[in-house]
Write an enzyme that holds these catalytic residues in place. Structure first.
Site, PDB file in Angstrom:
ATOM      1  CB  ALA A 115      -0.917   0.008   1.219  1.00 44.04           C
ATOM      2  CG  PHE A 116      -0.203   5.722  -0.652  1.00 40.33           C
ATOM      3  CD1 PHE A 116      -1.445   5.598  -0.071  1.00 40.33           C
ATOM      4  CD2 PHE A 116       0.501   6.902  -0.458  1.00 40.33           C
ATOM      5  CE1 PHE A 116      -1.983   6.629   0.682  1.00 40.33           C
ATOM      6  CE2 PHE A 116      -0.033   7.948   0.286  1.00 40.33           C
ATOM      7  CZ  PHE A 116      -1.280   7.803   0.860  1.00 40.33           C
ATOM      8  CE  LYS A 117      -3.074   5.710   4.781  1.00 38.70           C
ATOM      9  NZ  LYS A 117      -3.907   5.324   3.615  1.00 38.70           N
ATOM     10  CG  ASP A 118       4.159  -0.202   2.844  1.00 36.18           C
ATOM     11  OD1 ASP A 118       3.897  -0.277   4.057  1.00 36.18           O
ATOM     12  OD2 ASP A 118       3.849  -1.088   2.020  1.00 36.18           O
ATOM     13  CG  LEU A 121       3.382   4.886   7.847  1.00 40.20           C
ATOM     14  CD1 LEU A 121       2.115   4.059   7.863  1.00 40.20           C
ATOM     15  CD2 LEU A 121       3.600   5.548   9.206  1.00 40.20           C
TER      16      LEU A 121
END
Ligand SMILES: *Cc1c(COP(=O)(O)O)cnc(C)c1O
Length: 499
Positions: A115-118, A121
């Site tokens: 997911a793009f949040k990686d 994060l």
């Protein structure tokens, strides 16, 4: 250049917080969000030089402009960046993929949790560890520690866990509603073996989980003892890390299409992702437009049409096919509103902008709605467009892209692709980079709903990566909380921390 930070709601234009303060506290004391004291500018010669850099080299250059070298040296920043993106499966980290002459996807899902949040994060986790390690040295007693507590409806918890797993002096507790997240999402979170990772399956709803987390944050005594922290989407370091791929994808596209007029289309929820595009553009990235793509939770699209920023409180949050964008209010929008206020009603004055913003946010809080002056809306429209895509269109778009391009997109990405198609239909001769924010395997139910009627389609064969397939047979670590009770959750945290 020295880079400091201030709050959106402060009338004190000389506030000068460090990057470390801003990353470690997340939210300002006055309830506002942190902003850099100025947005760094890059000139044409710099852009030319940047266009030849790898993703990690470029990330270093972008971050360097926002972090004072006295806080993090060049060598340390390089090492942080390299470690953060070495976990990605694609050599380009965030590659672009051509669908048509006018439509490219920016694949942001090649990180550890798909997911793009990686992208943000992975970096934030390393930053937390870096600051704590520096504060603690080799102390054996009285080490500064942080307990990250968060709630997830499925998708975002795993990105936080993979960002923080194994980090020294950091513990992470993620609450999720029992039986209400998909098996893959549960497997991703609960098969992580690191001792500092704890998943709490709470008998209740996602709202119950969120309420519990809010109560824990509001509990001064618990907070001071366990140093509760968050990694939610308002953290400045996340916005910062996301700026790199706007530059990077632009340069990649221009290699294929040198004269392209580039527009970015961003599936938006809390407005963190597209805000990073705003900063990149203000730095000097020559993007033509930024397009906000919302699902049926459309507060941003309604704002762009009316100038009224209004929570749809009566209807509540709609559960859509793109759940990571199911929000009532877009928390990062406050940052854009500050810039819009400063550049219009506050006549360029930072302190006056803080005062105006504070009033708007008070009004939003007390009445659920705030209407900005027309010149503010006009300011937004000089760069932003918007569109809203419903569930039916989401499913149809997944199917159309599969039928026409033999490529499977996830429902969040479909919101952006449909928006790009609508914009392209209006003419203007632009090239769209549509941000692809999740791998389709994470949202199997909707993807299968769209594609099951195709005789040649198989989810297991065409979509599911081996790495995710393998999770099903791995050992899970779950602590069940048999009641949505803040006391039970606090006790579970105390038990796990062992002090
Ligand atoms: C979080 C998320 C979004 C929305 O991003 P914002 O920064 O909240 O606007 C879109 N798609 C996916 C898959 C996400 O996880």
């Amino acid at each position: 250049m020295s880079t400091t930070y201030r709050s959106t709601r402060s009338a004190d234009a000389s506030q000068a917080l460090s990057f470390e303060d801003v990353v470690m506290t997340g939210l300002a004391k006055d309830g506002g969000l942190f902003l850099p004291s100025q947005i760094p500018k890059v000139d044409a010669a710099t852009l030319q030089r940047w266009s030849g850099l790898s993703f990690t080299e470029l990330a270093f250059e972008v971050l360097r402009l926002y972090i004072d070298p006295k806080e993090i040296s060049d060598a340390d920043l390089k090492s942080l960046v390299d470690r953060s993106y070495s976990t990605f499966r694609a050599p380009e980290v965030t590659p672009i993929r051509k669908l048509t002459d006018d439509l490219y996807l920016l694949e942001l899902f090649h990180g550890p949790t798909y997911a793009f949040k990686d992208v943000a994060l992975q970096f934030v986790g390393n930053l937390f560890e870096f600051f704590l390690t520096r504060a603690n040295g080799d102390k054996t007693e009285g080490r500064q520690q942080i307990t990250v507590v968060g709630a997830t409806s499925g998708d975002t918890g795993s990105a936080a866990i993979y960002g923080l797993r194994g980090k020294k002096d950091v513990s992470v507790f993620i609450l999720y509603p029992t039986g209400r997240i998909s098996p893959i999402q549960e497997e991703q979170m609960t098969t992580v073996p690191d001792a500092n990772v704890h998943t709490l399956s709470v008998k209740g709803t996602f709202d119950d989980c969120q309420d519990i987390v809010k109560q824990i944050f509001g509990d001064a005594e618990f907070n001071s003892k366990y140093h509760v922290g968050a990694v939610n989407s308002i953290n400045w370091a996340r916005i910062l890390a996301q700026q790199t791929y706007y530059f990077y994808s632009y340069f990649q596209l221009l290699k294929q299409k040198p004269d392209a007029k580039v527009r970015f289309v961003v599936p938006s929820g809390n407005f963190g992702d597209i805000l990073a595009g705003y900063y990149a553009t203000k730095m000097g990235l020559p993007a033509d437009r930024l397009v906000i793509a919302t699902n049926e939770n459309d507060i941003l699209d309604r704002f762009m049409k009316s100038g009224r920023y209004e929570k749809n409180a009566e209807a509540g949050v709609k559960a859509t096919y793109s759940p990571a964008m199911d929000i009532l209010i877009s928390s990062n929008f406050e940052r854009l509103l500050w810039y819009l206020a400063r550049d219009s009603v506050a006549k360029g004055d930072d302190a006056a902008a803080g005062t105006v913003l504070g009033q708007w946010m008070d009004q939003l809080k007390s009445t659920g709605s705030v209407e900005v002056p027309q010149e503010v809306l006009a300011g937004a429209r000089t760069l932003f467009d918007s569109n809203r895509v419903d569930n039916t269109e989401t499913v149809a778009t997944i199917k159309q892209i599969y039928d026409d391009h033999d490529y499977v997109i996830d429902p969040h990405t479909a919101i952006g692709v449909k928006t790009s198609q609508k914009c392209a239909a209006a003419g203007d001769n632009a090239t769209y980079i549509s941000l692809s924010t999740a791998h389709p395997a994470k949202f199997s139910e909707v993807v299968n709903k769209a594609l099951d009627s195709n005789p040649n389609y198989s989810f297991d064969r065409d979509v599911l990566p081996d790495e995710l397939k393998a999770l099903a047979s791995q050992e899970k670590r779950i602590k069940l909380i048999d009641e949505a009770s803040v006391d039970k959750v606090k006790q579970a945290i105390i038990d796990e921390l062992g002090h």
